[in-house]
Design an enzyme around this catalytic site. Structure first.
Site, PDB file in Angstrom:
ATOM      1  N   HIS A  15       0.828  -1.214   0.000  1.00  0.00           N
ATOM      2  CA  HIS A  15       0.000   0.000   0.000  1.00  0.00           C
ATOM      3  C   HIS A  15       0.859   1.259   0.000  1.00  0.00           C
ATOM      4  O   HIS A  15       0.698   2.140  -0.845  1.00  0.00           O
ATOM      5  CB  HIS A  15      -0.904   0.013   1.239  1.00  0.00           C
ATOM      6  CG  HIS A  15      -1.968  -1.040   1.214  1.00  0.00           C
ATOM      7  ND1 HIS A  15      -2.095  -1.996   2.191  1.00  0.00           N
ATOM      8  CD2 HIS A  15      -2.947  -1.280   0.326  1.00  0.00           C
ATOM      9  CE1 HIS A  15      -3.113  -2.788   1.897  1.00  0.00           C
ATOM     10  NE2 HIS A  15      -3.645  -2.375   0.772  1.00  0.00           N
ATOM     11  N   ILE A  16       1.783   1.340   0.972  1.00  0.00           N
ATOM     12  CA  ILE A  16       2.560   2.579   1.120  1.00  0.00           C
ATOM     13  C   ILE A  16       3.625   2.686   0.021  1.00  0.00           C
ATOM     14  O   ILE A  16       3.760   3.720  -0.628  1.00  0.00           O
ATOM     15  CB  ILE A  16       3.214   2.657   2.521  1.00  0.00           C
ATOM     16  CG1 ILE A  16       2.126   2.677   3.600  1.00  0.00           C
ATOM     17  CG2 ILE A  16       4.095   3.901   2.642  1.00  0.00           C
ATOM     18  CD1 ILE A  16       2.630   2.575   5.031  1.00  0.00           C
ATOM     19  N   ASP A  41      10.194  -6.447  -4.039  1.00  0.00           N
ATOM     20  CA  ASP A  41       9.183  -7.017  -3.144  1.00  0.00           C
ATOM     21  C   ASP A  41       9.309  -8.539  -3.225  1.00  0.00           C
ATOM     22  O   ASP A  41       9.673  -9.078  -4.268  1.00  0.00           O
ATOM     23  CB  ASP A  41       7.773  -6.583  -3.587  1.00  0.00           C
ATOM     24  CG  ASP A  41       6.741  -6.770  -2.476  1.00  0.00           C
ATOM     25  OD1 ASP A  41       6.199  -5.759  -2.001  1.00  0.00           O
ATOM     26  OD2 ASP A  41       6.468  -7.925  -2.085  1.00  0.00           O
ATOM     27  N   ALA A  80      10.381   4.280   7.470  1.00  0.00           N
ATOM     28  CA  ALA A  80       9.096   4.591   8.133  1.00  0.00           C
ATOM     29  C   ALA A  80       8.278   3.309   8.243  1.00  0.00           C
ATOM     30  O   ALA A  80       7.058   3.353   8.277  1.00  0.00           O
ATOM     31  CB  ALA A  80       8.342   5.651   7.345  1.00  0.00           C
ATOM     32  N   ASP A 102      11.478   7.162  11.315  1.00  0.00           N
ATOM     33  CA  ASP A 102      10.213   7.501  11.987  1.00  0.00           C
ATOM     34  C   ASP A 102       9.849   6.439  13.022  1.00  0.00           C
ATOM     35  O   ASP A 102       8.955   6.634  13.839  1.00  0.00           O
ATOM     36  CB  ASP A 102       9.100   7.596  10.926  1.00  0.00           C
ATOM     37  CG  ASP A 102       7.771   8.076  11.499  1.00  0.00           C
ATOM     38  OD1 ASP A 102       7.787   9.072  12.256  1.00  0.00           O
ATOM     39  OD2 ASP A 102       6.722   7.472  11.204  1.00  0.00           O
ATOM     40  N   GLU A 110      10.434   2.444  21.391  1.00  0.00           N
ATOM     41  CA  GLU A 110       9.824   3.773  21.306  1.00  0.00           C
ATOM     42  C   GLU A 110       9.213   4.139  22.655  1.00  0.00           C
ATOM     43  O   GLU A 110       8.663   3.260  23.340  1.00  0.00           O
ATOM     44  CB  GLU A 110       8.742   3.785  20.215  1.00  0.00           C
ATOM     45  CG  GLU A 110       9.333   3.527  18.832  1.00  0.00           C
ATOM     46  CD  GLU A 110       8.283   3.515  17.711  1.00  0.00           C
ATOM     47  OE1 GLU A 110       7.082   3.711  17.998  1.00  0.00           O
ATOM     48  OE2 GLU A 110       8.684   3.305  16.555  1.00  0.00           O
ATOM     49  N   HIS A 145       7.418   8.471  15.235  1.00  0.00           N
ATOM     50  CA  HIS A 145       6.416   7.544  14.684  1.00  0.00           C
ATOM     51  C   HIS A 145       5.123   8.279  14.301  1.00  0.00           C
ATOM     52  O   HIS A 145       4.017   7.900  14.736  1.00  0.00           O
ATOM     53  CB  HIS A 145       6.115   6.418  15.680  1.00  0.00           C
ATOM     54  CG  HIS A 145       5.555   5.187  15.023  1.00  0.00           C
ATOM     55  ND1 HIS A 145       5.770   3.921  15.494  1.00  0.00           N
ATOM     56  CD2 HIS A 145       4.785   5.023  13.911  1.00  0.00           C
ATOM     57  CE1 HIS A 145       5.163   3.033  14.720  1.00  0.00           C
ATOM     58  NE2 HIS A 145       4.552   3.691  13.738  1.00  0.00           N
ATOM     59  N   ILE A 146       5.302   9.326  13.481  1.00  0.00           N
ATOM     60  CA  ILE A 146       4.129  10.121  13.097  1.00  0.00           C
ATOM     61  C   ILE A 146       3.818  10.010  11.600  1.00  0.00           C
ATOM     62  O   ILE A 146       3.053  10.797  11.054  1.00  0.00           O
ATOM     63  CB  ILE A 146       4.289  11.612  13.486  1.00  0.00           C
ATOM     64  CG1 ILE A 146       5.712  12.132  13.211  1.00  0.00           C
ATOM     65  CG2 ILE A 146       3.959  11.840  14.941  1.00  0.00           C
ATOM     66  CD1 ILE A 146       5.906  12.803  11.930  1.00  0.00           C
ATOM     67  N   GLY A 200       1.920   8.099   9.971  1.00  0.00           N
ATOM     68  CA  GLY A 200       0.490   7.984   9.677  1.00  0.00           C
ATOM     69  C   GLY A 200      -0.364   8.893  10.528  1.00  0.00           C
ATOM     70  O   GLY A 200      -1.590   8.778  10.523  1.00  0.00           O
TER      71      GLY A 200
HETATM   72  P1  NAI Z   1       1.530  -3.781   2.941  1.00  0.00           P
HETATM   73  O1  NAI Z   1       1.269  -5.096   3.566  1.00  0.00           O
HETATM   74  O2  NAI Z   1       0.515  -3.196   2.043  1.00  0.00           O
HETATM   75  O3  NAI Z   1       2.911  -3.880   2.109  1.00  0.00           O
HETATM   76  C1  NAI Z   1       4.068  -4.509   2.584  1.00  0.00           C
HETATM   77  C2  NAI Z   1       4.801  -5.077   1.382  1.00  0.00           C
HETATM   78  O4  NAI Z   1       6.069  -5.567   1.813  1.00  0.00           O
HETATM   79  C3  NAI Z   1       4.067  -6.248   0.722  1.00  0.00           C
HETATM   80  O5  NAI Z   1       3.927  -6.000  -0.655  1.00  0.00           O
HETATM   81  C4  NAI Z   1       4.970  -7.439   1.005  1.00  0.00           C
HETATM   82  O6  NAI Z   1       4.940  -8.413  -0.013  1.00  0.00           O
HETATM   83  C5  NAI Z   1       6.332  -6.774   1.108  1.00  0.00           C
HETATM   84  N1  NAI Z   1       7.322  -7.557   1.828  1.00  0.00           N
HETATM   85  C6  NAI Z   1       7.145  -8.362   2.919  1.00  0.00           C
HETATM   86  N2  NAI Z   1       8.307  -8.892   3.298  1.00  0.00           N
HETATM   87  C7  NAI Z   1       9.257  -8.427   2.444  1.00  0.00           C
HETATM   88  C8  NAI Z   1      10.651  -8.617   2.328  1.00  0.00           C
HETATM   89  N3  NAI Z   1      11.320  -9.412   3.181  1.00  0.00           N
HETATM   90  N4  NAI Z   1      11.304  -7.984   1.324  1.00  0.00           N
HETATM   91  C9  NAI Z   1      10.623  -7.209   0.450  1.00  0.00           C
HETATM   92  N5  NAI Z   1       9.306  -6.988   0.500  1.00  0.00           N
HETATM   93  C10 NAI Z   1       8.626  -7.579   1.500  1.00  0.00           C
HETATM   94  O7  NAI Z   1       1.898  -2.798   4.133  1.00  0.00           O
HETATM   95  P2  NAI Z   1       1.817  -1.201   4.126  1.00  0.00           P
HETATM   96  O8  NAI Z   1       0.473  -0.768   4.520  1.00  0.00           O
HETATM   97  O9  NAI Z   1       2.418  -0.686   2.872  1.00  0.00           O
HETATM   98  O10 NAI Z   1       2.803  -0.887   5.364  1.00  0.00           O
HETATM   99  C11 NAI Z   1       4.190  -1.140   5.291  1.00  0.00           C
HETATM  100  C12 NAI Z   1       4.850  -0.880   6.623  1.00  0.00           C
HETATM  101  O11 NAI Z   1       4.624   0.450   7.048  1.00  0.00           O
HETATM  102  C13 NAI Z   1       4.363  -1.777   7.770  1.00  0.00           C
HETATM  103  O12 NAI Z   1       5.485  -2.214   8.507  1.00  0.00           O
HETATM  104  C14 NAI Z   1       3.594  -0.861   8.643  1.00  0.00           C
HETATM  105  O13 NAI Z   1       3.628  -1.254   9.974  1.00  0.00           O
HETATM  106  C15 NAI Z   1       4.341   0.454   8.438  1.00  0.00           C
HETATM  107  N6  NAI Z   1       3.525   1.631   8.758  1.00  0.00           N
HETATM  108  C16 NAI Z   1       4.143   2.676   9.398  1.00  0.00           C
HETATM  109  C17 NAI Z   1       3.427   3.798   9.742  1.00  0.00           C
HETATM  110  C18 NAI Z   1       4.096   4.950  10.409  1.00  0.00           C
HETATM  111  O14 NAI Z   1       3.415   5.709  11.096  1.00  0.00           O
HETATM  112  N7  NAI Z   1       5.383   5.126  10.225  1.00  0.00           N
HETATM  113  C19 NAI Z   1       1.981   3.884   9.478  1.00  0.00           C
HETATM  114  C20 NAI Z   1       1.454   2.774   8.715  1.00  0.00           C
HETATM  115  C21 NAI Z   1       2.212   1.688   8.419  1.00  0.00           C
END
Ligand code: NAI
Length: 331
Positions: free
Chosen positions: A83-84, A103, A160, A186, A191, A214-215, A217
């Site tokens: 997603h991100i 990925d 992040a 981030d 934390e 950690h901001i 999102g």
């Molecule tokens: P998502 O699940 O949509 O995407 C994660 C991607 O990483 C997937 O496409 C997956 O196949 C891939 N992936 C998994 N293991 C991998 C590896 N070893 N090597 C390469 N690719 C790999 O998740 P989303 O929503 O994009 O979030 C990603 C991260 O961002 C999560 O860790 C989440 O906790 C973090 N996050 C941080 C926030 C913040 O405030 N800094 C807010 C929201 C999410």
């Protein structure tokens, strides 16, 4: 049940399922917010703004064009194209960056983004590397001394995702030696639990590192999106029986069925259960207008729409079926 968050680890999902409770969350409500912060950090770091800003606060005046670059034409390497990651990809391309990503899953490349076959390849070619992977055993310290040494001299790292993904001690060494030009973090392995607790990181000594609490999102828009996304899913389940977007339940997408009665039946996934449910209706000579069934290894979820005025009798009979977890009349 609604988790007004991305994560759902505050709920025992298996127990909820066994009790017939679908759990909903908001997996991409703050996606855009994280992506925007990352883009802002790329621009700031490519212009050495963090160090110049820190100096200016202390009376310094670091006016120079050396080591300041436009982002246009530079290579952005995205690790984790979910997603991100994919949202960052779109925004970065609109600024003229060349996006490469890696990925573990096969993903749809958006715009002109190019897939890399290995993380090493991505690290070698990128001017900026940004991490958007989940916290798993495989991603723990996935960026450490070896990976940092494979990055381009003068490149930038942004994390992040989760604090466990980068070995910050190794990153500190790479910054100290000048191998990396800057970084943004981030998220951290440890934390503070509240704003009153002290934050400690090995990265605090570097003026060329952006540290944020950690901001990624944390925006008003994301808060609002989370509120409406989870609430809409709960309302759809309560009014229609639709379980799309649940994290622990068989998923069924349903539309309202006008002028019909709708019954919902959740049961342990055992052979013959659908037959038992149908018998309740056939024994009363009630015509089934439509029926939906979805199962996983543990439970089955059935929706039955009928034209009948025997709803109260039917629901009593449905509840009597062995291995029933829950049965109710929706309307
Ligand atoms: P998502 O699940 O949509 O995407 C994660 C991607 O990483 C997937 O496409 C997956 O196949 C891939 N992936 C998994 N293991 C991998 C590896 N070893 N090597 C390469 N690719 C790999 O998740 P989303 O929503 O994009 O979030 C990603 C991260 O961002 C999560 O860790 C989440 O906790 C973090 N996050 C941080 C926030 C913040 O405030 N800094 C807010 C929201 C999410």
């Amino acid at each position: 049940m609604g988790c007004y968050s991305i994560g759902t680890n505050q709920v025992d999902l298996m127990t909820a399922k066994q009790l017939g409770i679908p759990v909903f969350n908001a997996p991409f409500s703050n996606t855009r917010s994280v992506a925007e912060l990352v883009i802002a950090e790329i621009i700031m770091l490519m212009r050495e703004v963090p160090a110049k800003n820190a100096a200016a606060h202390k009376g310094g005046w670091l006016k120079a064009a050396r080591n300041s670059y436009e982002v246009r034409g530079k290579i952005l390497g995205i690790i984790g194209y979910g997603h991100i990651g994919s949202q960052v990809s779109i925004l970065a391309e609109s600024l003229g960056m060349k996006v490469h990503y890696y990925d573990v899953e096969k993903m749809l490349s958006l715009g002109m983004a190019t897939v890399c076959n290995s993380m090493e390849e991505l690290l070698r070619i990128s001017d900026v590397v940004t991490l958007h992977v989940p916290e798993t055993e495989l991603t723990a310290n996935m960026i450490s001394t070896k990976q940092l040494s494979e990055m381009n001299p003068g490149s930038i790292l942004i994390n992040a995702s989760r604090g466990s993904v980068v070995d910050y001690f190794a990153l500190a060494e790479a910054l100290k030696s000048g191998h990396l030009a800057g970084a943004a973090a981030d998220v951290f392995p440890k934390e503070p639990a509240s704003n009153d607790e002290e934050f400690i990181s090995v990265l605090q000594e570097f003026d060329n590192v952006i540290l944020t609490p950690h901001i990624g999102g944390s925006t008003s828009e994301a808060q609002e999106n989370i509120g409406s996304e989870v609430t809409e899913k709960l309302i759809r389940y309560s009014d229609n029986g639709s379980t799309v977007g649940t994290v622990n339940f068989p998923q069924i997408s349903l539309q309202p069925n006008q002028n019909k009665q709708r019954f919902l039946h959740i049961h342990k996934n055992m052979p013959g259960l659908l037959n038992d449910i149908n018998s309740v209706f056939t024994e009363k000579s009630i015509n089934i207008a439509s029926q939906f069934l979805q199962t996983d290894t543990d439970i089955g979820y059935v929706i039955v729409d009928t034209e009948s005025d025997l709803s109260k009798i039917i629901i009593k009979e449905l509840k009597k079926i062995p291995h029933t977890i829950k049965a109710r009349i929706l309307y």
